[in-house]
Write a protein that holds these residues in place. Sequence first.
Motif, short mmCIF file in Angstrom:
data_model
loop_
_atom_site.label_atom_id
_atom_site.label_comp_id
_atom_site.label_asym_id
_atom_site.label_seq_id
_atom_site.Cartn_x
_atom_site.Cartn_y
_atom_site.Cartn_z
N TYR A 514 8.78 -1.85 -5.32
CA TYR A 514 10.21 -1.66 -5.75
C TYR A 514 10.82 -0.46 -4.91
N LYS A 515 10.43 0.70 -5.09
CA LYS A 515 11.25 1.94 -4.74
C LYS A 515 11.24 2.05 -3.24
N LYS A 516 10.32 1.40 -2.74
CA LYS A 516 10.25 1.52 -1.17
C LYS A 516 11.47 1.25 -0.19
N VAL A 517 11.98 0.25 -0.88
CA VAL A 517 13.23 -0.63 -0.11
C VAL A 517 14.07 0.53 0.52
N ILE A 518 14.56 1.61 -0.21
CA ILE A 518 15.53 2.55 0.24
C ILE A 518 14.91 3.42 1.38
N PHE A 519 13.68 3.64 1.11
CA PHE A 519 13.05 4.57 2.11
C PHE A 519 12.72 3.78 3.49
N GLU A 520 12.51 2.58 3.32
CA GLU A 520 12.45 1.57 4.40
C GLU A 520 13.75 1.40 5.31
N GLU A 521 14.78 1.51 4.84
CA GLU A 521 16.18 1.15 5.28
C GLU A 521 16.41 2.53 5.80
N GLU A 522 16.37 3.79 5.17
CA GLU A 522 16.68 4.91 5.77
C GLU A 522 15.90 5.18 6.96
N PHE A 523 14.67 5.07 6.86
CA PHE A 523 13.81 5.40 8.34
C PHE A 523 13.48 4.28 9.20
N ASN A 524 14.09 3.08 8.74
CA ASN A 524 13.87 1.99 9.71
C ASN A 524 12.24 1.78 9.95
N THR A 525 11.72 1.75 8.82
CA THR A 525 10.06 1.76 8.82
C THR A 525 9.87 0.96 7.68
N LYS A 526 8.75 0.17 7.87
CA LYS A 526 8.06 -0.76 6.77
C LYS A 526 6.98 -0.14 6.00
N VAL A 527 6.89 0.00 5.05
CA VAL A 527 5.78 0.75 4.19
C VAL A 527 4.72 -0.34 3.64
N VAL A 528 3.66 0.05 3.92
CA VAL A 528 2.36 -1.03 3.70
C VAL A 528 1.27 -0.10 3.10
N ALA A 529 1.07 -0.43 1.59
CA ALA A 529 0.42 0.49 0.90
C ALA A 529 -1.05 -0.32 0.62
N THR A 530 -2.17 0.47 0.70
CA THR A 530 -3.41 -0.26 0.41
C THR A 530 -4.19 0.90 -0.40
N LEU A 531 -4.76 0.34 -1.53
CA LEU A 531 -5.67 1.27 -2.52
C LEU A 531 -6.99 1.40 -1.93
N ALA A 532 -7.52 2.51 -1.96
CA ALA A 532 -9.02 2.85 -1.50
C ALA A 532 -9.74 1.96 -2.09
N ILE A 533 -9.78 1.63 -3.43
CA ILE A 533 -10.65 0.92 -4.15
C ILE A 533 -10.73 -0.35 -3.53
N LEU A 534 -9.75 -0.90 -3.14
CA LEU A 534 -9.74 -2.30 -2.63
C LEU A 534 -10.41 -2.52 -1.13
N LEU A 535 -10.36 -1.19 -0.48
CA LEU A 535 -10.88 -1.30 1.00
C LEU A 535 -12.32 -1.28 0.76
N GLN A 536 -12.80 -0.60 -0.31
CA GLN A 536 -14.27 -0.27 -0.60
C GLN A 536 -14.91 -1.93 -0.79
N SER A 537 -14.01 -2.23 -1.80
CA SER A 537 -14.73 -3.64 -2.18
C SER A 537 -14.58 -4.80 -1.30
N ASN A 538 -13.64 -4.82 -0.18
CA ASN A 538 -13.49 -5.72 0.78
C ASN A 538 -14.78 -5.19 1.69
N LYS A 539 -15.15 -4.14 1.96
CA LYS A 539 -16.36 -3.72 2.78
C LYS A 539 -17.56 -4.17 2.16
N GLY A 540 -17.73 -4.15 0.92
CA GLY A 540 -18.83 -4.55 0.29
C GLY A 540 -18.92 -6.03 0.35
#
Length: 540
Positions: A514-540
Amino acid sequence: MAPSPAQIVDPCMLAAIDIGTNSIHMVIVRIDPVLATFTIVAREKDTVRLGDRDPQSNNLTPAAMNRAIAALKRCVELAKGLEVENIIAVATSATREAKNGQDFLTRVQTEVGLTVDLISGPEEARRIYLGVFSCMDFHEVPHVMIDIGGGSTELILADRRDVRFLSSTKVGAVRLTQDFVHTDPIDGTELAVLRAYVRGMLERPVDEIKQRLDGEEKAQLVGTSGTIETLATMTALQKQKEVPNPIQGYSITHKDVEEWVKKLASLNCQERFQIAGLSDRRAEIILPGAVILLEAMTMLELDSITICERALREGMIVDWMLTHRIIQDRMRFQGEIRQRGVLKIARKYQVDLGFGERVAQFATSFFDQLQGVLHDWGETEREWLWAAAILHNCGTYISHSAHHKHSYYLIRNAELLGYTEIELELIANIARYHRRSKPKKRHEDYIKLSEPHRLAVRQLSALLRLAVALDRRQVGAIESFDCQYDQENRQLHLHITPKDLDDDCALELWNLDYKKVIFEEEFNTKVVATLAILLQSNKG
């Protein structure tokens, strides 16, 4: 803890300029970082009477501003000729109070190429204290310092450990001459009114000083400024036929000052010109200045005053040396004044410091990881972000509704020593935009900033928004994060590590989205967030 600029290790030349109500002063020093000392190389003074304001509009007059700008150009030229690497400049009472004060500083920036910091009265008093303390040993005796300027008088109580009280009162030699002296020589009624007014204005700070003296403590009085040095010079010439060189440490008595007030009041301006040690320009304003000193000594019940040649300009140099970690011993406590002030205000407004410090840690981590990648701000801006992060929620002290706006007001009007007026404005704006709408042209407190400062507010507040989102539950659910920037696709990959691997941090991730929109507009950059626990479960 907030950062400090990189430590200076090589000798350097520094100039400090004080734009006062009566005069513009500059001191140029050579700083030795190894010995943590400075040596005065040159001094410059020009009586420009910036405080000769328009009585109807309270504006600085065009003539006064022109005189000041011409003097500043000479100062800068001299500094460059002496190969000065850094010039620091402050403006005080006259600029602070004038409606067009900011316009004047903009002209200075444009025409002289000099950035001037507008400082508050208490901050002016703090830097005077630094100047005095840098050359006097207080031992175990509390000291009262008085600096009589053109527009204000600073009274300070301090001991060798810290400042006990700082004040700045709107009584100064130029101001009082304009407002109260209309006869020449001054008639009895005008003099009585002048003295009564000064007593009334000094009553509160004098009472505060007396309350902060413990038991039977007897303070020593130290005087700085042109008015007090002139009175000491006149006294020395009258009594000894010569002026001590240096005049540092010379003392005059209450009786000396009282006799000068009587004599000066009996003379007209032309007759005062004949007094040895009194310059023509000082002769016009010396009587009100002497009255201020006399009333202060009487009310404080102190019989003598010792001259200190160091004051605001030297205090500016000491403050710069503290900021750049050159001085780290007996003044270390003062070197942390900014950080301690922020934490003091946080406690005053019942900020959850655990939450505030986590947000500050996240905000500065974003700043550090993205420096040179998405932004090019430096240590100064990093400190603004830290302060805004600590205090961003202080507005809830008033009301949770629109608390970001309350935070702006509380920060802007806080006595945060060590910061300039523009820095307080920027910190308040950064905190104000940690939620809800982004900065807009219709927002008066934002739009009055310069374009570089508006950019700083937009970008730093955008970082703060992300930091706040990462502690949405205010429980420290997220341990850390790592930023990886994909320049080709303009994506910021945010790899988040939770404190508890069984916690999916759903609320934080939702709030970040919800909050990243203004950051993305200001820096012309898309924010992609990933939780480390999800990365670990996917590797498993």
